[in-house]
Design a protein around this motif. Structure first.
Motif, PDB file in Angstrom:
ATOM      1  N   GLN A  46      55.442  36.886  27.361  1.00 48.63           N
ATOM      2  CA  GLN A  46      55.154  36.716  25.918  1.00 48.63           C
ATOM      3  C   GLN A  46      55.904  35.504  25.536  1.00 48.63           C
ATOM      4  OE1 GLN A  46      56.105  40.424  24.349  1.00 48.63           O
ATOM      5  NE2 GLN A  46      53.966  41.298  24.484  1.00 48.63           N
ATOM      6  N   THR A  47      57.009  35.492  25.890  1.00 48.58           N
ATOM      7  CA  THR A  47      58.271  34.250  25.526  1.00 48.58           C
ATOM      8  C   THR A  47      57.533  33.109  26.068  1.00 48.58           C
ATOM      9  OG1 THR A  47      60.244  35.863  25.289  1.00 48.58           O
ATOM     10  CG2 THR A  47      60.407  33.377  25.551  1.00 48.58           C
ATOM     11  N   VAL A  48      57.112  32.851  27.245  1.00 43.56           N
ATOM     12  CA  VAL A  48      56.850  31.666  27.741  1.00 43.56           C
ATOM     13  C   VAL A  48      55.509  31.348  26.818  1.00 43.56           C
ATOM     14  CG1 VAL A  48      55.329  32.291  29.646  1.00 43.56           C
ATOM     15  CG2 VAL A  48      56.444  30.135  29.828  1.00 43.56           C
ATOM     16  N   LYS A  49      54.585  32.145  26.653  1.00 43.94           N
ATOM     17  CA  LYS A  49      53.540  31.705  25.726  1.00 43.94           C
ATOM     18  C   LYS A  49      53.904  31.246  24.403  1.00 43.94           C
ATOM     19  CE  LYS A  49      49.636  33.550  26.875  1.00 43.94           C
ATOM     20  NZ  LYS A  49      48.349  34.851  27.074  1.00 43.94           N
ATOM     21  N   LYS A  50      54.848  31.854  23.941  1.00 45.91           N
ATOM     22  CA  LYS A  50      55.339  31.464  22.645  1.00 45.91           C
ATOM     23  C   LYS A  50      56.031  30.004  22.455  1.00 45.91           C
ATOM     24  CE  LYS A  50      58.418  32.689  18.727  1.00 45.91           C
ATOM     25  NZ  LYS A  50      59.781  32.935  18.585  1.00 45.91           N
ATOM     26  N   VAL A  51      56.562  29.663  23.737  1.00 46.05           N
ATOM     27  CA  VAL A  51      57.157  28.334  23.783  1.00 46.05           C
ATOM     28  C   VAL A  51      55.848  27.395  23.968  1.00 46.05           C
ATOM     29  CG1 VAL A  51      58.330  26.902  25.396  1.00 46.05           C
ATOM     30  CG2 VAL A  51      59.312  29.125  24.903  1.00 46.05           C
ATOM     31  N   SER A  52      54.878  27.738  24.774  1.00 42.26           N
ATOM     32  CA  SER A  52      53.628  27.027  24.840  1.00 42.26           C
ATOM     33  C   SER A  52      53.099  26.780  23.481  1.00 42.26           C
ATOM     34  CB  SER A  52      52.664  27.631  25.835  1.00 42.26           C
ATOM     35  OG  SER A  52      52.934  27.696  27.218  1.00 42.26           O
ATOM     36  N   SER A  53      52.850  27.751  22.709  1.00 39.80           N
ATOM     37  CA  SER A  53      52.311  27.591  21.351  1.00 39.80           C
ATOM     38  C   SER A  53      53.063  26.800  20.450  1.00 39.80           C
ATOM     39  CB  SER A  53      52.242  29.093  20.507  1.00 39.80           C
ATOM     40  OG  SER A  53      51.855  29.061  19.369  1.00 39.80           O
ATOM     41  N   GLU A  54      54.668  26.671  20.683  1.00 41.35           N
ATOM     42  CA  GLU A  54      55.365  25.868  19.817  1.00 41.35           C
ATOM     43  C   GLU A  54      54.915  24.266  20.312  1.00 41.35           C
ATOM     44  OE1 GLU A  54      59.290  27.358  20.445  1.00 41.35           O
ATOM     45  OE2 GLU A  54      58.956  28.999  19.248  1.00 41.35           O
ATOM     46  N   ILE A  55      54.766  24.218  21.561  1.00 38.46           N
ATOM     47  CA  ILE A  55      54.444  22.885  22.055  1.00 38.46           C
ATOM     48  C   ILE A  55      53.119  22.432  21.632  1.00 38.46           C
ATOM     49  CG2 ILE A  55      54.030  21.485  24.053  1.00 38.46           C
ATOM     50  CD1 ILE A  55      56.320  23.261  25.474  1.00 38.46           C
ATOM     51  N   TYR A  56      52.039  23.507  21.752  1.00 34.37           N
ATOM     52  CA  TYR A  56      50.864  23.128  20.887  1.00 34.37           C
ATOM     53  C   TYR A  56      50.862  22.644  19.659  1.00 34.37           C
ATOM     54  CZ  TYR A  56      46.054  24.215  19.448  1.00 34.37           C
ATOM     55  OH  TYR A  56      44.814  23.946  18.694  1.00 34.37           O
ATOM     56  N   ASP A  57      51.751  23.271  18.752  1.00 31.45           N
ATOM     57  CA  ASP A  57      52.019  22.796  17.215  1.00 31.45           C
ATOM     58  C   ASP A  57      52.377  21.413  17.331  1.00 31.45           C
ATOM     59  OD1 ASP A  57      50.745  25.336  16.573  1.00 31.45           O
ATOM     60  OD2 ASP A  57      52.968  26.221  16.185  1.00 31.45           O
ATOM     61  N   LEU A  58      53.231  21.128  18.237  1.00 31.93           N
ATOM     62  CA  LEU A  58      54.119  19.601  18.154  1.00 31.93           C
ATOM     63  C   LEU A  58      52.849  18.669  18.664  1.00 31.93           C
ATOM     64  CD1 LEU A  58      57.322  20.204  19.591  1.00 31.93           C
ATOM     65  CD2 LEU A  58      56.869  19.902  17.386  1.00 31.93           C
ATOM     66  N   ILE A  59      52.075  19.028  19.505  1.00 33.96           N
ATOM     67  CA  ILE A  59      50.845  18.119  19.609  1.00 33.96           C
ATOM     68  C   ILE A  59      50.091  17.517  18.596  1.00 33.96           C
ATOM     69  CG2 ILE A  59      48.435  17.884  20.766  1.00 33.96           C
ATOM     70  CD1 ILE A  59      49.557  19.710  22.904  1.00 33.96           C
ATOM     71  N   GLY A  60      49.651  18.491  17.498  1.00 33.95           N
ATOM     72  CA  GLY A  60      49.506  17.942  16.068  1.00 33.95           C
ATOM     73  C   GLY A  60      48.073  17.357  16.027  1.00 33.95           C
ATOM     74  N   ILE A  61      47.354  17.419  16.866  1.00 35.02           N
ATOM     75  CA  ILE A  61      45.896  17.173  16.637  1.00 35.02           C
ATOM     76  C   ILE A  61      44.755  18.098  16.922  1.00 35.02           C
ATOM     77  CG2 ILE A  61      46.319  14.438  17.093  1.00 35.02           C
ATOM     78  CD1 ILE A  61      45.497  14.866  19.975  1.00 35.02           C
ATOM     79  N   LYS A  62      43.727  18.015  16.436  1.00 35.64           N
ATOM     80  CA  LYS A  62      42.980  19.058  16.600  1.00 35.64           C
ATOM     81  C   LYS A  62      42.094  18.893  18.078  1.00 35.64           C
ATOM     82  CE  LYS A  62      41.425  19.238  11.963  1.00 35.64           C
ATOM     83  NZ  LYS A  62      40.392  19.971  11.032  1.00 35.64           N
ATOM     84  N   ASP A 102      48.286   8.106  21.341  1.00 37.12           N
ATOM     85  CA  ASP A 102      49.520   8.040  21.257  1.00 37.12           C
ATOM     86  C   ASP A 102      50.232   9.455  21.251  1.00 37.12           C
ATOM     87  OD1 ASP A 102      49.413   5.152  20.502  1.00 37.12           O
ATOM     88  OD2 ASP A 102      49.022   5.511  18.601  1.00 37.12           O
ATOM     89  N   VAL A 103      49.779  10.433  21.783  1.00 40.59           N
ATOM     90  CA  VAL A 103      50.095  11.709  21.756  1.00 40.59           C
ATOM     91  C   VAL A 103      51.403  11.955  22.606  1.00 40.59           C
ATOM     92  CG1 VAL A 103      49.144  13.042  23.478  1.00 40.59           C
ATOM     93  CG2 VAL A 103      49.777  14.243  21.500  1.00 40.59           C
ATOM     94  N   MET A 104      51.542  11.314  23.454  1.00 39.46           N
ATOM     95  CA  MET A 104      52.598  11.382  24.674  1.00 39.46           C
ATOM     96  C   MET A 104      54.002  10.624  23.922  1.00 39.46           C
ATOM     97  SD  MET A 104      51.727  13.148  26.980  1.00 39.46           S
ATOM     98  CE  MET A 104      52.783  12.907  28.662  1.00 39.46           C
ATOM     99  N   VAL A 105      53.682   9.534  23.423  1.00 44.56           N
ATOM    100  CA  VAL A 105      55.011   8.846  22.645  1.00 44.56           C
ATOM    101  C   VAL A 105      55.274   9.843  21.516  1.00 44.56           C
ATOM    102  CG1 VAL A 105      55.576   6.916  21.073  1.00 44.56           C
ATOM    103  CG2 VAL A 105      54.294   6.687  23.334  1.00 44.56           C
ATOM    104  N   LYS A 106      54.274  10.386  20.652  1.00 43.30           N
ATOM    105  CA  LYS A 106      54.856  11.478  19.665  1.00 43.30           C
ATOM    106  C   LYS A 106      55.303  12.647  20.316  1.00 43.30           C
ATOM    107  CE  LYS A 106      53.040  14.509  16.305  1.00 43.30           C
ATOM    108  NZ  LYS A 106      51.806  15.131  15.742  1.00 43.30           N
ATOM    109  N   LEU A 107      54.879  13.077  21.225  1.00 45.00           N
ATOM    110  CA  LEU A 107      55.748  14.183  21.857  1.00 45.00           C
ATOM    111  C   LEU A 107      56.979  13.834  22.300  1.00 45.00           C
ATOM    112  CD1 LEU A 107      52.700  16.131  23.991  1.00 45.00           C
ATOM    113  CD2 LEU A 107      54.012  16.950  22.004  1.00 45.00           C
TER     114      LEU A 107
END
Length: 177
Positions: A46-62, A102-107
């Protein structure tokens, strides 16, 4: 079918070796894996999936993330009955391919603002020169490796989030999934 599973197992093995050799700081020596604390396999997943979710949010595109589950693996040369790591491989496909430009630079810029240290960034050695980023989060005891496959159809990101080394609570057993 066995070839596909074998290839996936090899990819996970390589990714875990690459990621867990990085610099999460409480490893006792450069060859050991960082300690992530005490947890059951399910809680760690559950923790690793939460961390993945936080990274998903940082991607910031649909776009759409794959719906893959977390897995449990051994923790280096530690007792496999007491110690384990969790990993979560997933991918992200944008709603519009141009959005990934530009998503990798943004990340690379955003991850450090959220406790991550970028330890690798740049093109890989493939003929497509896929951009890859590796980052560690010492507080969360997780690492992430992100590949940007710009020349795939459709273009996408592939991510592997992996934890440090957990120990199961006294009286518990490592559950493998």
């Amino acid at each position: 079918m066995k070839t596909a599973l074998g290839a996936k197992a090899l990819l996970v093995s390589i990714a875990l070796t690459t990621l867990t050799g990085c610099s999460m700081t409480d490893a006792k020596d450069s060859g050991s894996l960082p300690t992530a604390g005490t947890s059951t396999s399910k809680e760690a997943a559950q923790t690793v999936k939460k961390v993945s979710s936080e990274i998903y949010d940082l991607i910031g595109i649909k776009g759409k993330a794959s719906n893959s589950g977390a897995g449990v693996t051994e923790c280096g040369d530690k007792d496999p009955e007491k110690y384990f790591q969790v990993f979560h491989p997933w991918s992200f496909t944008p709603a519009s391919p141009e959005q990934l430009g530009d998503v990798m630079v943004k990340l690379k810029e955003e991850l450090p603002k959220h406790g991550w240290k970028v330890v690798e960034f740049g093109p890989d050695t493939s003929k497509n020169k896929n951009v890859r980023l590796t980052a560690d989060n010492d507080k969360k005891k997780h690492s992430v490796k992100i590949w940007h496959y710009a020349k795939r159809n459709p273009p996408k990101l592939s991510l592997m989030v992996v934890s440090g080394c957990y120990q199961v609570p006294e009286g518990e057993k490592v559950q493998r999934f």
